[in-house]
Motif scaffolding. Structure first.
Motif, PDB file in Angstrom:
ATOM      1  N   CYS A  48     -25.717  48.885 -14.327  1.00  0.00           N
ATOM      2  CA  CYS A  48     -25.768  48.925 -12.869  1.00  0.00           C
ATOM      3  C   CYS A  48     -25.793  47.538 -12.246  1.00  0.00           C
ATOM      4  N   ALA A  49     -25.330  47.487 -11.001  1.00  0.00           N
ATOM      5  CA  ALA A  49     -25.576  46.351 -10.116  1.00  0.00           C
ATOM      6  C   ALA A  49     -26.735  46.801  -9.245  1.00  0.00           C
ATOM      7  N   GLY A  50     -27.774  45.989  -9.137  1.00  0.00           N
ATOM      8  CA  GLY A  50     -28.954  46.458  -8.429  1.00  0.00           C
ATOM      9  C   GLY A  50     -29.619  45.435  -7.556  1.00  0.00           C
ATOM     10  N   GLU A  51     -30.393  45.963  -6.618  1.00  0.00           N
ATOM     11  CA  GLU A  51     -31.186  45.164  -5.703  1.00  0.00           C
ATOM     12  C   GLU A  51     -32.556  45.819  -5.612  1.00  0.00           C
ATOM     13  N   THR A  52     -33.502  45.298  -6.378  1.00  0.00           N
ATOM     14  CA  THR A  52     -34.817  45.911  -6.527  1.00  0.00           C
ATOM     15  C   THR A  52     -35.528  46.133  -5.198  1.00  0.00           C
ATOM     16  N   GLY A  53     -35.556  45.133  -4.346  1.00  0.00           N
ATOM     17  CA  GLY A  53     -36.306  45.228  -3.097  1.00  0.00           C
ATOM     18  C   GLY A  53     -35.844  46.340  -2.179  1.00  0.00           C
ATOM     19  N   THR A  54     -34.582  46.721  -2.277  1.00  0.00           N
ATOM     20  CA  THR A  54     -34.051  47.750  -1.379  1.00  0.00           C
ATOM     21  C   THR A  54     -33.688  49.036  -2.111  1.00  0.00           C
ATOM     22  N   SER A  55     -33.879  49.067  -3.399  1.00  0.00           N
ATOM     23  CA  SER A  55     -33.556  50.250  -4.221  1.00  0.00           C
ATOM     24  C   SER A  55     -32.091  50.655  -4.123  1.00  0.00           C
ATOM     25  N   LYS A  56     -31.201  49.677  -4.056  1.00  0.00           N
ATOM     26  CA  LYS A  56     -29.760  49.951  -4.050  1.00  0.00           C
ATOM     27  C   LYS A  56     -29.231  49.664  -5.442  1.00  0.00           C
ATOM     28  N   TYR A  57     -28.620  50.684  -6.041  1.00  0.00           N
ATOM     29  CA  TYR A  57     -28.062  50.540  -7.383  1.00  0.00           C
ATOM     30  C   TYR A  57     -26.692  51.195  -7.414  1.00  0.00           C
ATOM     31  N   LEU A  58     -25.692  50.441  -7.826  1.00  0.00           N
ATOM     32  CA  LEU A  58     -24.359  50.974  -8.062  1.00  0.00           C
ATOM     33  C   LEU A  58     -24.154  50.954  -9.564  1.00  0.00           C
ATOM     34  N   CYS A  59     -23.989  52.134 -10.150  1.00  0.00           N
ATOM     35  CA  CYS A  59     -23.908  52.257 -11.606  1.00  0.00           C
ATOM     36  C   CYS A  59     -22.544  52.787 -12.030  1.00  0.00           C
TER      37      CYS A  59
END
Length: 145
Positions: A48-59
């Motif tokens: 995945c590509a992710g952004e922990t602080g915003t809970s956005k994950y493209l897997c």
């Protein structure tokens, strides 16, 4: 003899220590790439590509099919590959979608983002078998708001 024993003991201790590597995961997949808006990201399959602080994950869930004409071959048409994605970052929950390299859709819009499949790597070659775990999808992520 004492020195050899000490060196062996020291090497055993050093190599048996557990390394504390903190790898973020989402849905049992490694998050190996940052979620970057208005830029392309290359995501390996089952990662995945992710952004922990915003809970956005493209897997990249899987490669649904790959019938692209191999390099060095003569084909009637270019063929197509289909990539199954999932995205979390919507208030309604995770969504799944499939994008294609040649056929439609090559892009989709969801939850304020446009996802465009730019490329699927590696490109097939004659007499080459691609390991399914070796695929990487290049995706352009754009904000639509």
């Amino acid at each position: 003899m004492k020195n050899i024993t000490c060196i062996c003991l020291l090497l055993t201790i050093v190599f048996s220590c557990e390394k504390n590597v903190n790898i973020e995961t989402y849905n049992n997949m490694k998050v190996t790439v940052p979620f970057v808006v208005n830029n392309s990201v290359v995501i390996p399959v089952q990662q995945c590509a992710g952004e922990t602080g915003t809970s956005k994950y493209l897997c990249v869930e899987s490669i649904f099919s790959d019938s692209r004409c191999p390099a060095g071959a003569y084909c009637i048409w270019a063929g197509d590959a289909a990539v199954k994605f999932s995205f979390s970052g919507c208030s309604t929950g995770d969504i799944e979608f499939t994008l294609h390299t040649t056929l439609l859709p090559r892009d989709t819009t969801a939850c304020g983002y446009k996802f465009t499949l730019k490329n699927l790597l590696p490109y097939p070659a004659l007499e080459q078998i691609i390991d399914p775990s070796g695929y990487r999808a290049e995706v352009l992520i754009e904000e639509t708001k």
